[in-house]
Scaffold this motif. Structure first.
Motif, mmCIF file in Angstrom:
data_model
loop_
_atom_site.group_PDB
_atom_site.id
_atom_site.type_symbol
_atom_site.label_atom_id
_atom_site.label_comp_id
_atom_site.label_asym_id
_atom_site.label_seq_id
_atom_site.Cartn_x
_atom_site.Cartn_y
_atom_site.Cartn_z
ATOM 1 N N ILE A 125 0.784 10.456 4.928
ATOM 2 C CA ILE A 125 0.266 9.339 4.156
ATOM 3 C C ILE A 125 -0.045 8.219 5.138
ATOM 4 C CG2 ILE A 125 2.667 8.730 3.586
ATOM 5 C CD1 ILE A 125 1.560 7.573 0.976
ATOM 6 N N VAL A 126 -1.327 7.828 5.201
ATOM 7 C CA VAL A 126 -1.740 6.849 6.217
ATOM 8 C C VAL A 126 -2.494 5.699 5.564
ATOM 9 C CG1 VAL A 126 -1.880 8.501 8.107
ATOM 10 C CG2 VAL A 126 -3.869 8.135 6.652
ATOM 11 N N TYR A 127 -2.613 4.600 6.301
ATOM 12 C CA TYR A 127 -3.363 3.445 5.813
ATOM 13 C C TYR A 127 -4.845 3.721 5.952
ATOM 14 C CZ TYR A 127 1.011 0.816 6.022
ATOM 15 O OH TYR A 127 2.281 0.382 5.842
ATOM 16 N N LYS A 177 18.857 1.238 6.476
ATOM 17 C CA LYS A 177 17.461 1.636 6.654
ATOM 18 C C LYS A 177 16.988 1.587 8.095
ATOM 19 C CE LYS A 177 15.678 2.332 2.454
ATOM 20 N NZ LYS A 177 14.449 2.449 1.700
ATOM 21 N N MET A 197 1.719 -0.821 14.166
ATOM 22 C CA MET A 197 2.463 -1.100 12.937
ATOM 23 C C MET A 197 3.886 -0.549 13.075
ATOM 24 S SD MET A 197 1.620 -2.195 9.818
ATOM 25 C CE MET A 197 2.437 -2.203 8.242
ATOM 26 N N THR A 198 3.990 0.681 13.584
ATOM 27 C CA THR A 198 5.313 1.298 13.754
ATOM 28 C C THR A 198 6.155 0.495 14.742
ATOM 29 O OG1 THR A 198 4.202 3.398 13.441
ATOM 30 C CG2 THR A 198 6.460 3.482 14.245
ATOM 31 N N ALA A 216 7.363 -2.583 12.983
ATOM 32 C CA ALA A 216 8.359 -2.320 11.952
ATOM 33 C C ALA A 216 9.712 -1.952 12.558
ATOM 34 C CB ALA A 216 7.876 -1.210 11.028
ATOM 35 N N TYR A 217 9.678 -1.205 13.674
ATOM 36 C CA TYR A 217 10.940 -0.799 14.289
ATOM 37 C C TYR A 217 11.338 -1.748 15.415
ATOM 38 C CZ TYR A 217 11.103 3.556 11.705
ATOM 39 O OH TYR A 217 11.193 4.483 10.701
ATOM 40 N N TRP A 255 10.747 0.918 -4.224
ATOM 41 C CA TRP A 255 9.398 1.097 -3.667
ATOM 42 C C TRP A 255 8.439 1.717 -4.656
ATOM 43 C CZ3 TRP A 255 7.667 -0.811 0.835
ATOM 44 C CH2 TRP A 255 8.615 -1.214 1.772
ATOM 45 N N ARG A 256 8.938 2.677 -5.418
ATOM 46 C CA ARG A 256 8.025 3.399 -6.326
ATOM 47 C C ARG A 256 7.434 2.446 -7.357
ATOM 48 N NH1 ARG A 256 9.083 8.599 -9.171
ATOM 49 N NH2 ARG A 256 10.936 7.562 -9.940
ATOM 50 N N TYR A 297 11.249 8.684 9.143
ATOM 51 C CA TYR A 297 10.976 9.641 8.074
ATOM 52 C C TYR A 297 9.573 10.204 8.236
ATOM 53 C CZ TYR A 297 9.520 10.890 3.281
ATOM 54 O OH TYR A 297 8.997 11.513 2.185
ATOM 55 N N LEU A 356 13.987 6.115 -1.945
ATOM 56 C CA LEU A 356 12.841 5.994 -2.846
ATOM 57 C C LEU A 356 13.290 6.185 -4.286
ATOM 58 C CD1 LEU A 356 9.904 5.472 -2.192
ATOM 59 C CD2 LEU A 356 9.472 7.900 -2.370
ATOM 60 N N GLN A 416 0.836 -1.189 0.000
ATOM 61 C CA GLN A 416 0.000 0.000 0.000
ATOM 62 C C GLN A 416 0.875 1.245 0.000
ATOM 63 O OE1 GLN A 416 -2.456 -0.518 3.424
ATOM 64 N NE2 GLN A 416 -3.480 -2.305 2.586
ATOM 65 N N ASP A 417 0.261 2.343 -0.374
ATOM 66 C CA ASP A 417 1.009 3.597 -0.484
ATOM 67 C C ASP A 417 1.845 3.931 0.755
ATOM 68 O OD1 ASP A 417 0.196 4.055 -3.043
ATOM 69 O OD2 ASP A 417 -1.584 5.173 -2.468
ATOM 70 N N PRO A 418 1.281 3.844 1.971
ATOM 71 C CA PRO A 418 2.085 4.300 3.126
ATOM 72 C C PRO A 418 3.221 3.353 3.487
ATOM 73 C CG PRO A 418 -0.281 4.248 3.642
ATOM 74 C CD PRO A 418 -0.076 3.479 2.383
ATOM 75 N N ASP A 419 3.323 2.212 2.822
ATOM 76 C CA ASP A 419 4.332 1.225 3.219
ATOM 77 C C ASP A 419 5.747 1.775 3.189
ATOM 78 O OD1 ASP A 419 2.610 -0.731 3.843
ATOM 79 O OD2 ASP A 419 2.778 -1.823 1.957
ATOM 80 N N TYR A 420 6.028 2.642 2.224
ATOM 81 C CA TYR A 420 7.404 3.094 2.108
ATOM 82 C C TYR A 420 7.817 3.977 3.288
ATOM 83 C CZ TYR A 420 6.488 7.888 0.557
ATOM 84 O OH TYR A 420 6.112 9.200 0.495
ATOM 85 N N VAL A 421 6.826 4.503 4.002
ATOM 86 C CA VAL A 421 7.151 5.247 5.213
ATOM 87 C C VAL A 421 7.173 4.305 6.419
ATOM 88 C CG1 VAL A 421 6.462 7.125 6.733
ATOM 89 C CG2 VAL A 421 6.043 7.297 4.285
ATOM 90 N N PHE A 422 6.095 3.511 6.556
ATOM 91 C CA PHE A 422 5.953 2.731 7.777
ATOM 92 C C PHE A 422 6.850 1.494 7.797
ATOM 93 C CE2 PHE A 422 2.260 5.377 8.085
ATOM 94 C CZ PHE A 422 2.132 5.584 9.445
ATOM 95 N N LEU A 423 7.117 0.920 6.637
ATOM 96 C CA LEU A 423 7.940 -0.290 6.612
ATOM 97 C C LEU A 423 9.386 0.009 6.269
ATOM 98 C CD1 LEU A 423 5.465 -2.784 4.927
ATOM 99 C CD2 LEU A 423 5.954 -2.479 7.334
ATOM 100 N N LEU A 424 9.727 1.289 6.246
ATOM 101 C CA LEU A 424 11.086 1.709 5.867
ATOM 102 C C LEU A 424 12.184 0.952 6.611
ATOM 103 C CD1 LEU A 424 12.161 4.924 4.615
ATOM 104 C CD2 LEU A 424 13.041 4.665 6.876
#
Lengths: 409, 245
Positions: free
Chosen positions: B85-87, B74, B98-99, B102-103, A215-216, B79, B51, A79-87
Motif C-alpha cells: 500500500i503506497v502513497y 508502536k 517519509m519512512t 516517521a522512524y 486507524w480504520r 510492518y 489496527l 491517507q490509506d498508507p498512513d497506518y503503515v508508514f506513520l505506525l
C-alpha cells in the motif's frame, strides 16, 4: 508532524482549487449571481410581510441552524498508507490531528458565520432579538460547531467511554437543546452552557489524546468525506479519483436469482448485479424515482402530470445509458466467448425491467391523484408504454453505437 | 524485543474471527505464523499492529500493551502488509524520506542503507518514479525496503513471498536473518511452507481462528509422529484432520 499536515494541506488546497475553477466557470458564476440576487430579493420581500410572534418562526430557525451546523466536517487528510508508514509516530499523531482540527474549525466557522448573517434579519424581525442577543447566538453556533468537531476528533481515538464520540448527541441533540434554550428562554444562557461544555470537552481531550488511535475509523471517515467532495465535483466535471463503491443489498437477491444461468445471459447477469449494487447508479435511480413520485403526488392536472412523468422517466433512463460501458475495462468480458449481440439485448432487458418498475410507480401515483380524470389515466399508461419501448429499442441502440464510435477513436 | 499474545479474541466486527489465540515471539527469534486462507493470520497481525481492538485478551510488546503506552508499543515495530500500500502522490524517494521521518532516522546513515537496499532489490534507478504505477512485486519490494530501512526491533511481515521473484525472496530471507542476528524479533505469516521450514525457528499453526499447535519442527515431529517429516506434510495432515472434524 505539523509540517506533514501543512504539506498535505497545501497539496489538498491545490487539488481543490483545480476543481473549484472547473465548477465556478463563467456561466455558473453568472447563474449563481442571478440565483443569489433573486433569492435575496425574494427574501427581503418576504421579510416585509413578517412580524413578531409567529409560532413557526423559532421552529424554522432551529431547523435551519440544525441543518447548517452539520456543514463542515473534520478534515484529517489522512491517507490509506498512513497506518503503515506513520505506525511508529502514532503517539505524535495528536499534533497532526490538532492542526487538522484547527483548519477544519476555521473553515467550518466561515460557513457558520454565513448562515448566521443570512438568518440575522429573519431572527431580528420575527423574534425581536437585540444586537447582543444575535452575538450570543453567534457565539453559541461557533462553540457548538467546535464541540461537533471535537466529538469527531474523539471518534478517531479508542476512547474509553464511547459517548464522548457519540455523533447523535453532539451533532443533533446538544445543538437542538441549546437552540431551544436560546430562542425560548435566554440567548446568553445558551452561550454560557456551550462555553462550559467546550471547556469540559477540551479538558477531556487531553485524556483521550494519549489513547491508541483507531486507524480504520479515521481512514474510513476521511475516505468517505473525500468521496462526498468528489461526488459534488463530479456533477460538474469528470473526477478520476472517484471509483464507485459497491453495496451488497442482500434484500435484492431474490431479483438476481431469477436470472437463468445460460451463456446468453452473461451480460444480463453482469448488468443486473452491477446496476443494483453500484452505489452511484443505484442511488441515482432511487433518488430520481423518489423525487419524481413526490412531484407527481403533489401535482394535479390533465396534461401536466403526464408530461412530468415522461420527463422523469426519460431522465432516469438517460442516466443509465453509460452503464452499458461499465464493464469495458474489465479484462474478463473481452475473454468471455459471448457476442456483442447478447450484450445489447441483455442491457435492454435490464433497462426494460428497471424502467417498467419506475413507470408503474409513477402511473400509480398519477392515477391515485387524478382518479377522476379518464384522459390522464389513459394518457399516462399509453404515454409511458410508448416512451419506454421507443427509448429502449430505438433510442438506446443508436446512442450506444454513437458512444462506441467515439470510444474507439 | 518480545511479543506476547495471550488469550486473544478478536475480529473485524462483532463476530470473533480469533478464538483464544496465545503465542509468543522471543528475543532474536523468527516465528512463522502458518495457516490456510482465512485461518486468521492477517487478523492476528492486524491486532498486533493495533489496527483492530481485541475483544478479550492482551498483546504485549516488551511487557507493555498498546493501551498502557502508545509510544513505547508502536515505536519499535516495522510492518510489511500483505498487499503493498503506497502513497499515490509520492515518488519512491519520497517514500523513503517519509519512512526516515516517521522512524526519526539519521538521514546520512539511512540513505547509505537505503542505497544498499535499493541496489539489492534493483530499484536504485527508479528513485524518481511513482511506486503506485509499479507492479505488485515491485511495490512489495518498496514496502520491504522501507521496513528494513528502520532500526525496528520487531518486524511484522504478512505473507511476504507472493509476487516476489526468486532472487528477491532469497534477498529478503537474507535480510531477515541479518536482522535476527542483530537481535530483532520477527513474526512472519506465510503459507509457503518449505521456505518457512528452512528459515523459521518456531511455528504457530492457526486453524479456524485457533492455535492448532506450536513449536519447533522437531517438537512438531514428535507431537505428530505419523504425519510425516516436512512441515508441509505435518500441516497438510493437520489441516485435513481439521476439515473432517
Amino acid at each position: 508532524m505539523k509540517q506533514l499536515f501543512k504539506k498535505r494541506l497545501a497539496n489538498h488546497l491545490t487539488e481543490m482549487m483545480k476543481y473549484l475553477r472547473l465548477v465556478f466557470n463563467d456561466y455558473f458564476v453568472l447563474a449563481l449571481v442571478f440565483l443569489i440576487g433573486g433569492l435575496g430579493y425574494y427574501y427581503s420581500n418576504a421579510l416585509k410581510q413578517l412580524h413578531s410572534g409567529i409560532w413557526w418562526a423559532p421552529l424554522l430557525t432551529i431547523g435551519v441552524l440544525l441543518i447548517g451546523i452539520q456543514l463542515g466536517r473534520f478534515a484529517t487528510l489522512v491517507q490509506d498508507p498512513d497506518y503503515v508508514f506513520l505506525l511508529p509516530q502514532e503517539s505524535e499523531m495528536v499534533y497532526y490531528l490538532r492542526s487538522a482540527y484547527r483548519y477544519s474549525l476555521v473553515l467550518a466557522c466561515v460557513t457558520q458565520v454565513i448562515i448566521w448573517i443570512v438568518l440575522m434579519p429573519f431572527v431580528q424581525v420575527t423574534l425581536l432579538a437585540t444586537t447582543s442577543d444575535l452575538f450570543y447566538l453567534l457565539a453559541s453556533i461557533l462553540l457548538l460547531k467546535a464541540i461537533w468537531l471535537n466529538a469527531d476528533f474523539a471518534r478517531k481515538y479508542r476512547v474509553k467511554s464511547r459517548w464522548v464520540a457519540n455523533r447523535f448527541l453532539f451533532r443533533f441533540l446538544l445543538p437542538l437543546a441549546i437552540f431551544t434554550i436560546s430562542f425560548y428562554f435566554e440567548y446568553w444562557v445558551g452561550s454560557l452552557l456551550t462555553f462550559l461544555i467546550i471547556l469540559f470537552s477540551t479538558v477531556n481531550s487531553w485524556r483521550w489524546g494519549i489513547r491508541p488511535l483507531d486507524w480504520r475509523t479515521m481512514i474510513d471517515d476521511e475516505n468517505n468525506r473525500m468521496h462526498t467532495v468528489y461526488q459534488f465535483f463530479n456533477l460538474f466535471t469528470d473526477v478520476p479519483s472517484l471509483n464507485g463503491s459497491v453495496r451488497r443489498r442482500r434484500y435484492l437477491d431474490w431479483l438476481l436469482r431469477r436470472i437463468r444461468l445460460i451463456p446468453e445471459n452473461t451480460y444480463l447477469y453482469l448488468y443486473a448485479h452491477g446496476i443494483l449494487r453500484d452505489h452511484e447508479m443505484g442511488g441515482l435511480y432511487f433518488r430520481l424515482t423518489v423525487i419524481g413520485t413526490l412531484f407527481l403526488v403533489f401535482i394535479k392536472g390533465e396534461m401536466l402530470p403526464i408530461a412530468l412523468c415522461l420527463i422523469f422517466l426519460y431522465l432516469i433512463g438517460f442516466q443509465m445509458i453509460p452503464f452499458y460501458f461499465h464493464f469495458d475495462d474489465n479484462a474478463f468480458v473481452h475473454i468471455y466467448p459471448v457476442t456483442n449481440d447478447h450484450q445489447m439485448k441483455n442491457f435492454q432487458r435490464v433497462l426494460l425491467i428497471m424502467l417498467c418498475a419506475v413507470a408503474t410507480i409513477f402511473a400509480i401515483a398519477v392515477i391515485a391523484i387524478n382518479y377522476t380524470n379518464v384522459v390522464t389515466i389513459i394518457g399516462v399508461i399509453v404515454g409511458e408504454l410508448l416512451e419506454v419501448l421507443a427509448f429502449i429499442y430505438l433510442y438506446v441502440p443508436r446512442r450506444i453505437q454513437r458512444g462506441q464510435r467515439s470510444r474507439n477513436i | 524485543m518480545t511479543l506476547e499474545v495471550s488469550n486473544l479474541v478478536g475480529g473485524y466486527s462483532q463476530v470473533p474471527v480469533l478464538n483464544d489465540v496465545s503465542f509468543d515471539v522471543k528475543n532474536g527469534e523468527l516465528v512463522g505464523l502458518i495457516g490456510l486462507n482465512g485461518a486468521g493470520k492477517s487478523t492476528t497481525i492486524n491486532h498486533i499492529i493495533g489496527l483492530l481492538t481485541p475483544f478479550k485478551g492482551t498483546i504485549k510488546i516488551n511487557g507493555t500493551t498498546l493501551n498502557e503506552d502508545v509510544k513505547a508499543y508502536k515505536q519499535q515495530i516495522a510492518y510489511i502488509p500483505e498487499a503493498p500500500i503506497v502513497y499515490k502522490e509520492l515518488t519512491l524517494k519520497e517514500h523513503l524520506e517519509m519512512t526516515m521521518l516517521a522512524y526519526n532516522l539519521n538521514q546520512e546513515d539511512a540513505w547509505a542503507r537505503a542505497h544498499r537496499l535499493l541496489k539489492k532489490f534493483r530499484l536504485d534507478n527508479k528513485l524518481d518514479w511513482f511506486p503506485d504505477n509499479f507492479s505488485k512485486g515491485m511495490r512489495q519490494k518498496v514496502m520491504i525496503v522501507c521496513a528494513f530501512l528502520t532500526n525496528a526491533k520487531l518486524f511484522i511481515i504478512d505473507e511476504p513471498f507472493l509476487g516476489l521473484d526468486p532472487l528477491a525472496v532469497n534477498d529478503l530471507l537474507n535480510l531477515i536473518s541479518d536482522r535476527k542476528k542483530q537481535g530483532a524479533s520477527i513474526l512472519m505469516s506465510t503459507h509457503v511452507l518449505d521456505t518457512a521450514q528452512r528459515y523459521c525457528d518456531r511455528f504457530v499453526l492457526l486453524h479456524n481462528g485457533k492455535v492448532r499447535t506450536e513449536g519447533t519442527l522437531e517438537q512438531l515431529r514428535t507431537l505428530f509422529p505419523n504425519a510425516g517429516d516436512s512441515l508441509n506434510d505435518i500441516y497438510l495432515s493437520l489441516a485435513r484432520e481439521g476439515e473432517s472434524e
